[in-house]
Design a protein around this motif. Sequence first.
Motif, PDB file in Angstrom:
ATOM      1  N   ASP A  47       1.037  -1.307   0.053  1.00  0.00           N
ATOM      2  CA  ASP A  47      -0.006   0.048   0.109  1.00  0.00           C
ATOM      3  C   ASP A  47       1.026   1.161  -0.038  1.00  0.00           C
ATOM      4  O   ASP A  47       1.778   1.556   1.146  1.00  0.00           O
ATOM      5  CB  ASP A  47      -0.907  -0.092   1.180  1.00  0.00           C
ATOM      6  CG  ASP A  47      -1.856   0.984   1.154  1.00  0.00           C
ATOM      7  OD1 ASP A  47      -1.459   2.128   0.559  1.00  0.00           O
ATOM      8  OD2 ASP A  47      -2.958   1.113   2.004  1.00  0.00           O
ATOM      9  N   LEU A  48       0.977   1.751  -1.126  1.00  0.00           N
ATOM     10  CA  LEU A  48       1.991   2.908  -1.331  1.00  0.00           C
ATOM     11  C   LEU A  48       1.445   4.086  -0.601  1.00  0.00           C
ATOM     12  O   LEU A  48       2.393   5.070  -0.280  1.00  0.00           O
ATOM     13  CB  LEU A  48       2.315   3.175  -2.742  1.00  0.00           C
ATOM     14  CG  LEU A  48       2.779   2.077  -3.466  1.00  0.00           C
ATOM     15  CD1 LEU A  48       2.981   2.322  -5.068  1.00  0.00           C
ATOM     16  CD2 LEU A  48       4.104   1.462  -2.894  1.00  0.00           C
ATOM     17  N   THR A  49       0.388   4.394  -0.470  1.00  0.00           N
ATOM     18  CA  THR A  49       0.014   5.770   0.337  1.00  0.00           C
ATOM     19  C   THR A  49       0.507   5.866   1.815  1.00  0.00           C
ATOM     20  O   THR A  49       1.122   6.991   1.903  1.00  0.00           O
ATOM     21  CB  THR A  49      -1.421   5.915   0.441  1.00  0.00           C
ATOM     22  OG1 THR A  49      -2.124   5.792  -0.994  1.00  0.00           O
ATOM     23  CG2 THR A  49      -1.785   6.958   1.131  1.00  0.00           C
ATOM     24  N   PRO A  50       0.405   4.981   2.564  1.00  0.00           N
ATOM     25  CA  PRO A  50       1.142   5.202   4.031  1.00  0.00           C
ATOM     26  C   PRO A  50       2.458   5.103   3.963  1.00  0.00           C
ATOM     27  O   PRO A  50       3.335   5.791   4.629  1.00  0.00           O
ATOM     28  CB  PRO A  50       0.549   3.952   4.756  1.00  0.00           C
ATOM     29  CG  PRO A  50       0.003   3.137   3.917  1.00  0.00           C
ATOM     30  CD  PRO A  50      -0.423   3.715   2.669  1.00  0.00           C
ATOM     31  N   LEU A  51       3.109   4.367   2.813  1.00  0.00           N
ATOM     32  CA  LEU A  51       4.410   4.086   2.872  1.00  0.00           C
ATOM     33  C   LEU A  51       5.157   5.583   2.370  1.00  0.00           C
ATOM     34  O   LEU A  51       6.166   6.021   3.017  1.00  0.00           O
ATOM     35  CB  LEU A  51       4.846   3.422   1.735  1.00  0.00           C
ATOM     36  CG  LEU A  51       6.352   3.239   1.234  1.00  0.00           C
ATOM     37  CD1 LEU A  51       7.089   2.675   2.258  1.00  0.00           C
ATOM     38  CD2 LEU A  51       6.596   2.189  -0.002  1.00  0.00           C
ATOM     39  N   ARG A  52       4.513   6.246   1.508  1.00  0.00           N
ATOM     40  CA  ARG A  52       4.990   7.641   1.167  1.00  0.00           C
ATOM     41  C   ARG A  52       4.863   8.530   2.162  1.00  0.00           C
ATOM     42  O   ARG A  52       5.698   9.550   2.591  1.00  0.00           O
ATOM     43  CB  ARG A  52       4.048   8.334  -0.034  1.00  0.00           C
ATOM     44  CG  ARG A  52       4.232   7.462  -1.471  1.00  0.00           C
ATOM     45  CD  ARG A  52       3.681   8.253  -2.558  1.00  0.00           C
ATOM     46  NE  ARG A  52       3.997   7.257  -3.748  1.00  0.00           N
ATOM     47  CZ  ARG A  52       2.972   6.669  -4.224  1.00  0.00           C
ATOM     48  NH1 ARG A  52       1.824   6.422  -3.884  1.00  0.00           N
ATOM     49  NH2 ARG A  52       3.095   5.916  -5.614  1.00  0.00           N
ATOM     50  N   GLU A  53       3.631   8.429   3.015  1.00  0.00           N
ATOM     51  CA  GLU A  53       3.682   9.408   4.340  1.00  0.00           C
ATOM     52  C   GLU A  53       4.637   9.059   5.242  1.00  0.00           C
ATOM     53  O   GLU A  53       5.342   9.995   5.910  1.00  0.00           O
ATOM     54  CB  GLU A  53       2.248   8.906   5.153  1.00  0.00           C
ATOM     55  CG  GLU A  53       1.091   9.639   4.048  1.00  0.00           C
ATOM     56  CD  GLU A  53       1.240  11.036   3.840  1.00  0.00           C
ATOM     57  OE1 GLU A  53       1.625  11.939   4.878  1.00  0.00           O
ATOM     58  OE2 GLU A  53       0.977  11.578   2.790  1.00  0.00           O
ATOM     59  N   CYS A  54       5.088   7.734   5.445  1.00  0.00           N
ATOM     60  CA  CYS A  54       6.247   7.467   6.355  1.00  0.00           C
ATOM     61  C   CYS A  54       7.425   7.960   5.875  1.00  0.00           C
ATOM     62  O   CYS A  54       8.387   8.321   6.738  1.00  0.00           O
ATOM     63  CB  CYS A  54       6.300   6.040   6.655  1.00  0.00           C
ATOM     64  SG  CYS A  54       4.855   5.178   7.491  1.00  0.00           S
ATOM     65  N   LEU A  55       7.685   8.119   4.716  1.00  0.00           N
ATOM     66  CA  LEU A  55       8.988   8.607   3.964  1.00  0.00           C
ATOM     67  C   LEU A  55       9.076  10.243   4.006  1.00  0.00           C
ATOM     68  O   LEU A  55      10.104  10.619   3.732  1.00  0.00           O
ATOM     69  CB  LEU A  55       9.270   7.785   2.717  1.00  0.00           C
ATOM     70  CG  LEU A  55       9.422   6.373   2.710  1.00  0.00           C
ATOM     71  CD1 LEU A  55       9.544   5.899   1.375  1.00  0.00           C
ATOM     72  CD2 LEU A  55      10.571   6.112   3.545  1.00  0.00           C
TER      73      LEU A  55
END
Length: 227
Positions: A47-55
Amino acid sequence: IEDAYQLPIKMNSRTDLHLHGRKVSGSAQKLGTKAAYHHCTLLLKADLTPLRECLRPVRRPGLVSLGVKSERSPVDNLAAHIDVSFEELCDRVAKYYFAFTNSSLSQPQVVDPRDAAQFPGLQNYAEELQGWEWQFGQCPKFTVNEDVVLGGSLPTKIHFEVAKGRIVHAHFDSTPALRSFAELAASLQNMPFSRASVASMLPTGCDAQEEEALDSLVAWITEYMEV
């Protein structure tokens, strides 16, 4: 993966794998005298949405850090380009590794890090990694310099110097100067840069007007801090 699925995957100088300009794998390694540890991530159906937020780093005005800047990259999933299951992908990676290293193994060894008998002392390491000293005690030096107006009428210069997560120097210069601000700055010396530190070091014995100004300063600091 490139050979098996005919994908134009490229590796950059940081050993990241990119597909069509987007990162699909990152890795890290630790080399010892008698052993080497390597780990990597393959984005398959994340799930790339939370991944982008974490980064995405949290920006703080007035903060200058000496830490190494992270290199952000756009990311993508392999599943957007190939139809492959998690099990099939793992199997292909394992077989390629065994062939490349001329290993006598035919199947990867599955380990359970929760197995205390197989990994004695691992729980102690886990607890250490969750502690303040590990998470913040090795933080690179940084400074905070902000000009604010507290309570709508008290111009104040706020200054912090922080090293290894602890306050090396603090100074709150208001016009007019307030005793409680100087006391708070002095009491924060060598304390962790955290909300709890500020809350535990509040000066007492202030008159109503100065207490109101102190409350405004503390509110600004605690809102600025993340921990």
